[in-house]
Design an enzyme around this catalytic site. Structure first.
Site, PDB file in Angstrom:
ATOM      1  CG  ASP A  23      15.687  44.287  35.947  1.00 50.63           C
ATOM      2  OD1 ASP A  23      16.078  43.113  36.129  1.00 50.63           O
ATOM      3  OD2 ASP A  23      14.781  44.587  35.141  1.00 50.63           O
ATOM      4  CE  LYS A  25      15.789  42.689  32.289  1.00 47.42           C
ATOM      5  NZ  LYS A  25      14.488  42.061  32.547  1.00 47.42           N
ATOM      6  CG  ASN A  28      17.231  46.256  31.649  1.00 38.95           C
ATOM      7  OD1 ASN A  28      16.392  46.323  30.762  1.00 38.95           O
ATOM      8  ND2 ASN A  28      16.927  45.883  32.876  1.00 38.95           N
TER       9      ASN A  28
END
Length: 174
Positions: A23, A25, A28
Site C-alpha cells: 500500500d 501511496k 503512507n
C-alpha cells in the site's frame, strides 16, 4: 530524488525483512521535522512466505487503486516489485501533481493499470531529466519481470542522476 531515495531505502529494509508493504501511496509516506521520509502503515503488508501480517489471509484485493500494481489489480501474485511499481506511481505524482491513471470508479482505474501505457512525465512537466523519467517508466513496467528487481537497484539509478547533476548541473539533461 532525495525523498525517492529515502523511500527506496525504507522499502529495501522492509523487503530485506521479507515484508511486502502492498500500500505504497503518499498518505503512507511521512516526513519528519528534518525532512526525512518515513514509510508508514504496514496494515496490509504480508511476508514473502505469503502469510498476511494482519492475519486475515488473502481475502480479495487490498491497497489503494490509484497506486495498484497491475498484478494487484488482477488479484495475482504480489512481490517486492509490486511495491516498486506503486513507488513509481508515487514518483510520477510527486513530479506532475497528479496520478497517471484516474477514472470514475475503482474498476476503471484498476483496468487502466493493467491495460493503459504509462503516460509520459515530461509531457506533463517539461524539463524533468530524461533519466528520472526512465526510472519511473522502469518502476512502472506492466510486467514484474521488467521492473527493478530490488529497491537497491532503483537507488543506484537515482544516485547516478544525483551524481551527474552535481558534476555537470542541469545542462547534462538538456
Amino acid at each position: 530524488i532525495t525523498i525517492a531515495r529515502q523511500i527506496c531505502t525504507a522499502l529495501q529494509v522492509a523487503h530485506d525483512a521479507h515484508i511486502i508493504h502492498r500500500d505504497i501511496k503518499p498518505q503512507n509516506i511521512l516526513l519528519d521535522r528534518k525532512g526525512i521520509a518515513v514509510l508508514a502503515d504496514f496494515g496490509i503488508a504480508k511476508t514473502s512466505d505469503t502469510q498476511t501480517i494482519t492475519g486475515d489471509g488473502e481475502s480479495g484485493v487490498l491497497g489503494s487503486v490509484h497506486y495498484f500494481s497491475p498484478e494487484q489489480a488482477r488479484g495475482a501474485y504480489v512481490d517486492e516489485r509490486s511495491d516498486i511499481y506503486s513507488l513509481g506511481i508515487v514518483l510520477y505524482e510527486m513530479l506532475t501533481g497528479k496520478v497517471p491513471f484516474d477514472g470514475d470508479n475503482p474498476i476503471t482505474i484498476a483496468l487502466m493499470h493493467i491495460n493503459e501505457p504509462m503516460p509520459s512525465v515530461t509531457a506533463q512537466v517539461p524539463g524533468i531529466p530524461p533519466q528520472l523519467e526512465k526510472i519511473i517508466m522502469k518502476a512502472t513496467e506492466k510486467y514484474q519481470s521488467n521492473r527493478y528487481r530490488t529497491a537497491d537497484e532503483m537507488i543506484e539509478d537515482l544516485d547516478n542522476i544525483e551524481f551527474i547533476t552535481k558534476v555537470m548541473g542541469q545542462k547534462a539533461f538538456v
